[in-house]
Structure formats: C-alpha cells, structure tokens
Design an enzyme around this catalytic site. Structure first.
Site, PDB file in Angstrom:
ATOM      1  N   LYS A  39      26.905  25.087  27.301  1.00 14.31           N
ATOM      2  CA  LYS A  39      27.030  23.762  27.178  1.00 14.31           C
ATOM      3  C   LYS A  39      27.621  22.823  28.180  1.00 14.31           C
ATOM      4  CE  LYS A  39      31.489  24.069  24.562  1.00 14.31           C
ATOM      5  NZ  LYS A  39      32.334  23.862  23.515  1.00 14.31           N
ATOM      6  N   GLY A  40      28.249  23.670  29.033  1.00 10.87           N
ATOM      7  CA  GLY A  40      28.901  23.139  30.302  1.00 10.87           C
ATOM      8  C   GLY A  40      28.057  23.735  31.658  1.00 10.87           C
ATOM      9  N   CYS A  55      36.076  30.724  34.969  1.00 10.39           N
ATOM     10  CA  CYS A  55      36.442  31.330  36.067  1.00 10.39           C
ATOM     11  C   CYS A  55      35.627  30.651  37.521  1.00 10.39           C
ATOM     12  CB  CYS A  55      35.898  32.856  36.256  1.00 10.39           C
ATOM     13  SG  CYS A  55      36.167  33.564  37.568  1.00 10.39           S
ATOM     14  N   TYR A 101      50.915  34.091  34.561  1.00 12.49           N
ATOM     15  CA  TYR A 101      50.325  34.173  35.816  1.00 12.49           C
ATOM     16  C   TYR A 101      49.642  32.837  36.228  1.00 12.49           C
ATOM     17  CZ  TYR A 101      45.265  34.584  34.736  1.00 12.49           C
ATOM     18  OH  TYR A 101      44.137  34.413  34.357  1.00 12.49           O
ATOM     19  N   HIS A 111      44.393  52.101  61.240  1.00 12.77           N
ATOM     20  CA  HIS A 111      45.589  51.555  61.965  1.00 12.77           C
ATOM     21  C   HIS A 111      45.387  50.450  62.794  1.00 12.77           C
ATOM     22  CE1 HIS A 111      49.754  51.793  62.930  1.00 12.77           C
ATOM     23  NE2 HIS A 111      49.330  51.644  64.104  1.00 12.77           N
TER      24      HIS A 111
END
Ligand SMILES: Cc1cc2nc3c(=O)[nH]c(=O)nc-3n(C[C@H](O)[C@H](O)[C@H](O)COP(=O)(O)OP(=O)(O)OC[C@H]3O[C@@H](n4cnc5c(N)ncnc54)[C@H](O)[C@@H]3O)c2cc1C
Length: 472
Positions: free
Chosen positions: A40-41, A47, A188, A448
C-alpha cells in the site's frame, strides 16, 4: 463477490514489499513461481523508507560532523563554524532512499513479479481483496506470504501529533534542527537517533523506564556506549516512567516519575520510541482464522506456515527479532517451502547490531546463555586499544569478545563494542554457522592493520596464545 467481478488468479501473493516481502517475491520468482506483490506504500517497506537506511544515513552525516569537530586532535584546524543545512542533509538522505527503493522496483520487474500498489484485505482463506486508488479487485491465490511489518507503538498519554510529539518516521525527516530533543525510550532506535541529533547540535535527553539503556543487551557492551553518551553531552535518565505530556505553541512538556519523584522535561520535540507493534489488525485475518500470539504477532512454525498451512508469515509481523535481515532470511525460506524445497528456519547465529557510538554487535550465546545451555564456557576479550588499525582511526574504545566451549574450543558467541562492530560481526556469524573453533579463526590469516585482527586475537586468547595481550 460483486456480480461480474471475477477473481484474478495468482500463484503466490506476497502482501508487503519490505525486506521480507520483496525478497520472498524475488526468491519465489527465481524458483519458477508466478508472483504478485502488493504494497500500500512504497517498495522497500520500513527499512528502506523510514528505518534502517534513512537512520544510517543520518548517523553517518552526524558522525561526519563529529569527526570534523574532533579533527583538531590530528592537527587539522577547521576555522569558523560548522553549519549543518538540515533540509539539504535530508535531501541527500532522501536521494539514497530513492536510489534503493528504485532498485527494488527494478529487481522485481527483472524477475517478472507483478507489483500492485494497493491495500490487501483477506476475504477468505484463499482470496484477498486489493483496494487500489482506482478500484478494488479480488485475487485468488494458491499460496500467500504475509509480510506487512510493524509500526511504532503510541503512548496513550503522549500521542503522536506529527508536530512536537514524533515517531521515528517523522524524526527522520525534520527540516529544522530541534534545539532541545527529548527521547522517550532508550532502546536501539531512540539511542541511535538521539546520538545522531546530539552530534548534529541538539541538546538531547533520553528517558528510559528500566534501570539501563538498551534493556536486554549485555551490560558490559552497553557501559561503553553510556560512557560515550556522557562525553558527548547527552543526558540519560534511567528509571524514568513517562506519565504524559502537553504541547503548547512553542514547546512540549513531558512529566515522568523518576525513582518516585515527579519531574518535568521541556523540549522542542519529543521522539517516542518505546517499541513496535505488528500490522495484523487491518488485514481481515479473523476471516481466515489465522492465529496470533498474546502480543498480536502471527504464530508460525519453522517453515513460516501460519495456522492456515498455505498462508505464510515472515518478518516483523511474525515476531521474534524485528530486524530487516531476519525478515529477508525468512522471506527466502518461505519462498523455498512454497516451491517444495525442504527449507526451514535454522539459525545458530543471528547478528544483532546497534549503530550506537561505539557500535555494538553480537551473535550466538553470551557467557550466561552458554552456561544455561550446559556448556562450560571460556571468555576471551581483546581491547581495541591494542589494535593498530583502531588507534590509527582514532577510535579505539571497546573490545571484541569470544565465548567458546572450554573443552572443544568451539565458538559459541561473539560480542563486540567498538569501531565497525557492525561489519566485524559477519566473520563471527560465519564462524559459528560453520561450527568453527577458536583455532580455525586464529589460523585464518587476517590482514594487517585491520579491525578484524581484534576478533582473531580474541580467538587466540581462548587458546591462551594472543600475541598483543598479556596472559593474566
Ligand atoms: C528507525 C528504525 C531503524 C531501523 N534500523 C534497522 C537496522 O539498522 N537494521 C535492521 O535490521 N532493522 C532495522 N529496523 C527494523 C526494520 O526496518 C524492520 O525489521 C524491517 O523493515 C521489517 O521488514 P518487513 O518486511 O517485515 O516489514 P516492513 O518493512 O514493515 O514492510 C511492510 C510493508 O507492508 C506494507 N503493508 C502493510 N499492510 C499492508 C496491507 N494491508 N496491504 C498492502 N501492504 C501492506 C507496508 O506498506 C510496508 O511497506 C529499523 C526500524 C526503524 C523504525
């Protein structure tokens, strides 16, 4: 059915185009099913449009501002004020969202998924009524996947008004920087957005009802973040139960019981982020007899089947961890089950990530959980202060921690708080899913200087042979 209104027949109908729904639709199409997806959107769901992506864009921009402020430490002098043009920042963020949602549309088209913009409502166990802007039609399906997601919980005593009392959706599109921002809820979402606005220049206060931020997250990880919030000048009030609030022309006042005392907090804007609830109430599920749990989430089995076997539910609407990657994973499983494959939800290491400062990420078992499951765990922690790359990034707060079984050295869980924890956790997920032990990780050569060396050294610590850490 209205006379003359013939049902459109589809193989797989997916309701909702978020990370659960669109992934399920694509996977089902890959497996040769004729798929129709209805939303619908906007495609991409919460997200992409008002969740993960816009919040991370804002967090990145805010962190960029913070880095400019702190560049002085490296001898980089920035003269004059740092000005944040919020409407322009929001434009940039909207551009990112648009690019991604456009990409979802292209992918669906490329996989020959029919996309309908409309609202779905179950009219029977194998029919859905879809109301679009211009009409309303019935679709008959063989299999259906419900992926309608979730929405913010409203506090009845502090209802959203879209002006001063906002949900996460509106706070992600502010055109003016609030001078004072009050965040209700230290989960969060509240924490990520509160930190971002602080870095952009707002005065931020976070009210949390329990006695710690990020309830449910390992306190040793949270401690690092709480310390940094203090350094950034964010006021954190725990044990604060919000009673209600009132908006006036120029501010909003919120009252809370803080450890038995009534306190009032004035702000320009309040973000209410106290949780999310499933979108199950306007779907006509009762017409079909689909069972919900006591919190309103759709009950599913390991194959994501609801109590009506040819109807599946995935993502936020099916409860559990309300995370995009969990929704997408379930989307793939449901599509495969529909295609007759023997798939089921089988996750040993679900990653949990919080884009706080520093970032938190964890997967698998904590020491406590390992004990509860009957393991004899050994815990090895490696501090980023001893990691060369973290120091060169001027970002060495935090640690990587490995929980392993004492005897077999099998890795059971990993907890990280520190730079790029969100990225580092992927190696841990793979290690746990592959049944790796600490030796497997420590014998894998890590480049590294890089942050993943911290995970390697934590694994070496399990074996008592970390190089850059003295054995206690
Ligand atoms: C501020 C914020 C930040 C977040 N950050 C992260 C993060 O960093 N990482 C992470 O993993 N998760 C994050 N999340 C959570 C994540 O957004 C959700 O877990 C995810 O979107 C769930 O996906 P879904 O497919 O289940 O549903 P949704 O994304 O909610 O999508 C559901 C879709 O269904 C449609 N729909 C609903 N009802 C109907 C109907 N009747 N007919 C047709 N269509 C319908 C909706 O329009 C919507 O597009 C965040 C959420 C928020 C709010």
């Amino acid at each position: 059915m209205v006379v003359g209104d013939f049902a459109n027949e589809v193989d797989v109908l997916v309701v909702g185009g978020g990370p659960g729904g669109y992934v399920a639709a694509i996977r089902a199409a890959q497996l040769g099913r004729k798929v129709t997806l209805v939303d619908k959107g906007e495609l991409g769901g919460v997200c992409l449009n008002r969740g993960c992506i816009p919040s991370k864009a804002l967090i990145t921009a805010a962190e960029r501002v913070q880095q400019i402020k702190e560049a002085d430490r490296m001898g980089i002098r920035v003269n004059g004020d740092i000005a944040v043009d919020l409407p322009e920042l929001m434009n940039w963020k909207d551009g990112v969202v648009k690019k991604l949602t456009g990409g979802v549309g292209t992918l669906l088209k490329g996989n020959k998924v029919d996309v309908i913009k409309g609202e779905a409502y179950f009219s029977g166990p194998d029919t859905v009524r879809i109301a679009t802007e211009k009409d309303s039609q019935t679709y008959q399906f063989k299999d259906c996947i419900i992926a309608t997601g979730s929405r913010p919980v409203e506090l009845p005593s502090l209802p959203f008004d879209g002006k001063r009392i906002l949900s996460s959706t509106e706070i992600l599109s502010l055109q003016e920087l609030p001078k004072r921002l009050l965040v209700v809820g230290g989960g969060y979402i509240g924490l990520e957005l509160g930190t971002a606005y602080r870095k952009l220049g707002s005065e931020v206060t976070i009210l949390e009802g329990t006695d710690s931020l990020l309830p449910g997250v390992d306190p040793s990880l949270v401690r690092m973040v709480t310390r940094k919030l203090k350094k950034l000048g964010v006021t954190v009030v725990t044990g604060a139960m919000v009673q209600g609030g009132e908006s006036s022309e120029d501010e909003v006042r919120v009252t809370a019981q803080v450890k038995g005392e009534e306190k009032t907090y004035a702000a320009d804007v309040v973000l209410v982020a106290v949780g999310r609830k499933p979108n199950t109430d306007e779907l006509g599920l009762e017409q079909v007899g689909i069972q919900l749990d006591e919190r309103g989430f759709i009950k599913v089995d390991k194959q994501l089947r609801t109590s009506v076997p040819h109807i599946y539910a995935i993502g936020d609407v099916a409860g559990g961890a309300l995370l995009a990657h969990k929704a997408s994973y379930e989307g793939k499983v449901a599509a495969e089950v529909i295609a007759g494959m023997p798939s089921e939800v089988d996750v040993r290491a679900m990653p949990f990530v919080i884009f706080s400062d520093p970032e938190i990420a964890y997967t698998g078992l904590t020491e406590q959980e390992a004990k509860e499951k009957g393991y004899d765990p050994v815990v090895s922690r490696f501090a980023f202060q001893a990691n060369g790359r973290a120091l060169t990034m001027d970002s060495a707060d935090g640690f990587a921690q490995v929980v392993a079984d004492k005897e077999s050295k099998q890795i059971l869980g990993v907890q990280i708080v520190g730079p790029e924890a969100s990225t580092l956790i992927s190696e841990a997920v793979l290690a746990i899913e592959m049944g790796a032990n600490a030796e497997d990780v420590s014998l894998s050569v890590h480049a590294h200087p890089t942050l993943p060396e911290a995970v390697m050294e934590a694994a070496e610590g399990v074996l008592g042979q970390a190089i850059h850490m003295v054995k206690k």
